[in-house]
Every structure is written in structure tokens, then in C-alpha cells.
Design a protein around this motif. Structure first.
Motif, PDB file in Angstrom:
ATOM      1  N   VAL A   1       1.067  -1.245   0.031  1.00 33.94           N
ATOM      2  CA  VAL A   1      -0.025   0.012  -0.060  1.00 33.94           C
ATOM      3  C   VAL A   1       0.848   1.236   0.114  1.00 33.94           C
ATOM      4  CG1 VAL A   1      -1.657   1.113   1.414  1.00 33.94           C
ATOM      5  CG2 VAL A   1      -1.816  -1.159   1.316  1.00 33.94           C
ATOM      6  N   PRO A   2       0.803   1.970  -0.974  1.00 32.41           N
ATOM      7  CA  PRO A   2       1.773   3.014  -0.950  1.00 32.41           C
ATOM      8  C   PRO A   2       0.974   4.247  -0.038  1.00 32.41           C
ATOM      9  CG  PRO A   2       0.264   3.152  -3.240  1.00 32.41           C
ATOM     10  CD  PRO A   2       0.182   1.682  -2.375  1.00 32.41           C
ATOM     11  N   VAL A   3       1.884   4.918   0.506  1.00 30.18           N
ATOM     12  CA  VAL A   3       1.472   6.149   1.540  1.00 30.18           C
ATOM     13  C   VAL A   3       2.423   7.409   1.441  1.00 30.18           C
ATOM     14  CG1 VAL A   3       0.487   4.514   3.044  1.00 30.18           C
ATOM     15  CG2 VAL A   3       2.757   5.222   3.450  1.00 30.18           C
ATOM     16  N   VAL A   4       1.882   8.391   1.720  1.00 29.48           N
ATOM     17  CA  VAL A   4       2.640   9.524   1.931  1.00 29.48           C
ATOM     18  C   VAL A   4       2.565  10.168   3.606  1.00 29.48           C
ATOM     19  CG1 VAL A   4       2.653  11.963   1.053  1.00 29.48           C
ATOM     20  CG2 VAL A   4       1.960  10.277  -0.447  1.00 29.48           C
ATOM     21  N   VAL A   5       3.953  10.349   3.892  1.00 29.49           N
ATOM     22  CA  VAL A   5       3.877  11.120   5.318  1.00 29.49           C
ATOM     23  C   VAL A   5       3.235  12.200   5.418  1.00 29.49           C
ATOM     24  CG1 VAL A   5       5.596  11.648   7.173  1.00 29.49           C
ATOM     25  CG2 VAL A   5       6.181   9.561   5.587  1.00 29.49           C
ATOM     26  N   LYS A   6       2.470  12.506   6.075  1.00 33.79           N
ATOM     27  CA  LYS A   6       1.589  13.734   6.347  1.00 33.79           C
ATOM     28  C   LYS A   6       2.319  14.501   7.706  1.00 33.79           C
ATOM     29  CE  LYS A   6      -1.800  15.045   4.436  1.00 33.79           C
ATOM     30  NZ  LYS A   6      -1.770  15.484   3.103  1.00 33.79           N
ATOM     31  N   GLU A   7       2.479  13.996   8.707  1.00 38.09           N
ATOM     32  CA  GLU A   7       3.294  14.384   9.951  1.00 38.09           C
ATOM     33  C   GLU A   7       3.936  13.540  10.570  1.00 38.09           C
ATOM     34  OE1 GLU A   7       0.265  16.171  12.727  1.00 38.09           O
ATOM     35  OE2 GLU A   7      -0.773  16.844  11.006  1.00 38.09           O
ATOM     36  N   VAL A   8       5.150  14.057  11.120  1.00 35.42           N
ATOM     37  CA  VAL A   8       6.087  13.239  12.047  1.00 35.42           C
ATOM     38  C   VAL A   8       5.919  13.671  13.433  1.00 35.42           C
ATOM     39  CG1 VAL A   8       8.250  12.362  12.425  1.00 35.42           C
ATOM     40  CG2 VAL A   8       7.331  12.691  10.076  1.00 35.42           C
ATOM     41  N   GLY A   9       5.212  12.899  14.339  1.00 41.38           N
ATOM     42  CA  GLY A   9       5.128  13.306  15.768  1.00 41.38           C
ATOM     43  C   GLY A   9       6.439  12.530  16.522  1.00 41.38           C
ATOM     44  N   GLU A  10       6.256  12.573  17.890  1.00 43.00           N
ATOM     45  CA  GLU A  10       7.080  12.052  18.876  1.00 43.00           C
ATOM     46  C   GLU A  10       7.101  10.758  18.766  1.00 43.00           C
ATOM     47  OE1 GLU A  10       9.957  13.307  20.414  1.00 43.00           O
ATOM     48  OE2 GLU A  10       9.711  15.045  19.242  1.00 43.00           O
ATOM     49  N   ALA A  11       5.636  10.089  19.036  1.00 45.38           N
ATOM     50  CA  ALA A  11       5.432   8.809  18.954  1.00 45.38           C
ATOM     51  C   ALA A  11       4.494   8.292  17.840  1.00 45.38           C
ATOM     52  CB  ALA A  11       4.647   8.665  20.066  1.00 45.38           C
ATOM     53  N   ILE A  12       3.909   9.003  17.023  1.00 45.38           N
ATOM     54  CA  ILE A  12       3.072   8.598  15.933  1.00 45.38           C
ATOM     55  C   ILE A  12       3.493   9.344  14.621  1.00 45.38           C
ATOM     56  CG2 ILE A  12       0.734   8.570  15.080  1.00 45.38           C
ATOM     57  CD1 ILE A  12       1.074   6.562  17.365  1.00 45.38           C
TER      58      ILE A  12
END
Length: 151
Positions: free
Chosen positions: A107-118
């Protein structure tokens, strides 16, 4: 001259762009796209756009979201645990990745946000939520089902 009907196999050149003019795909420099009209091989608005065209015809087709890739689905935004990403992998918003689902499909995905844990990942089609514009040129009708043509 023969006009394109559902069931015909056609070859087309195309230039696809967003309504702001940004090109997202084009057959320029490649062989024409070949598909069977009405078979679901292309989005509905493209399928409908070639109906009635004759060899050599050119036209511009406006395709609304619902006849393209549909609206963005909020259920396709995935919260992924950051601790399951290799430590050496540096993630940035906009980065494209591939995940494997529970059936082993990619499943291709795009990173939307990078948080500390999620990490928030978007699995929507990249053109979901967009109205599209295609310039289409019918190169040929390759094959068509047999028809009775009235004189």
C-alpha cells in the motif's frame, strides 16, 4: 467514420493536469494509452470523455472529483507507531513509503506528519479530492465488438 462506443478498444494520447494547470501525467514521448472503453481500466470521467470521438479527434475533458479518484477519505489517514520505523530512517512530510497490509499487499502512503510517537500516513490516491483536466487525442480504435450498422 466510426465513433467510439462502450466496449471498443482505443489508443489515445493524453495530457492530464490539475485545475491549477499542474501536469500530473502525460503520454508525451511514450506509446499511446490503450484501454477498453467501459471496462474500468481508466477512471470513469476519462472513459466517458472518449465516447463519441472519431480517429484524429482532440478534446479537453473536465473531470469532477466523483468521476476521477473520489474525495479524500479520512479513514485512509493511518496513525503508525514511530517505534516500528527503522531508527536510521529519517522521515519527512511528503515522503512516499510503501506499507504491507494484513493480506501482504503493498500500500503506497505519503507521510503527512511526524510526531514524537506517531507518524500520520495518508493512503488515499495522490489525486483523490482533485478535479482533473485531460487533453485527449484519439489515435485509433483498435478493436470493437461486432455491430450491425444500418445503411
Amino acid at each position: 467514420m466510426q465513433k467510439v462506443q462502450a466496449g471498443d478498444t482505443v489508443r489515445v494520447h493524453y495530457h492530464g493536469r490539475l485545475t491549477n494547470g499542474t501536469t500530473f501525467d502525460s503520454s508525451e514521448g511514450r506509446d499511446p494509452l490503450e484501454f477498453q472503453v467501459g471496462s474500468g481500466m481508466v477512471i470513469a470521467g476519462f472513459d466517458n470523455g472518449v465516447l463519441g470521438m472519431e480517429k484524429g479527434d482532440k478534446k479537453t475533458v473536465q473531470i469532477p472529483v466523483d468521476d476521477a479518484y473520489g474525495p479524500k477519505n479520512p479513514e485512509m489517514i493511518i496513525e503508525f507507531p514511530k517505534d516500528q520505523v527503522p531508527a536510521e530512517m529519517v522521515l519527512e512530510p511528503g515522503m512516499q513509503l510503501n506499507l504491507n497490509n494484513s493480506q501482504g499487499q503493498v500500500v503506497p502512503v505519503v507521510v503527512k506528519e511526524v510526531g514524537e510517537a506517531i507518524i500520520l500516513l495518508d493512503a488515499n490516491h495522490p489525486l483523490a479530492g482533485e478535479d482533473l483536466v485531460f487533453d485527449i487525442e484519439l489515435v485509433e480504435i483498435v478493436g470493437a465488438p461486432s455491430r450491425i450498422i444500418m445503411p
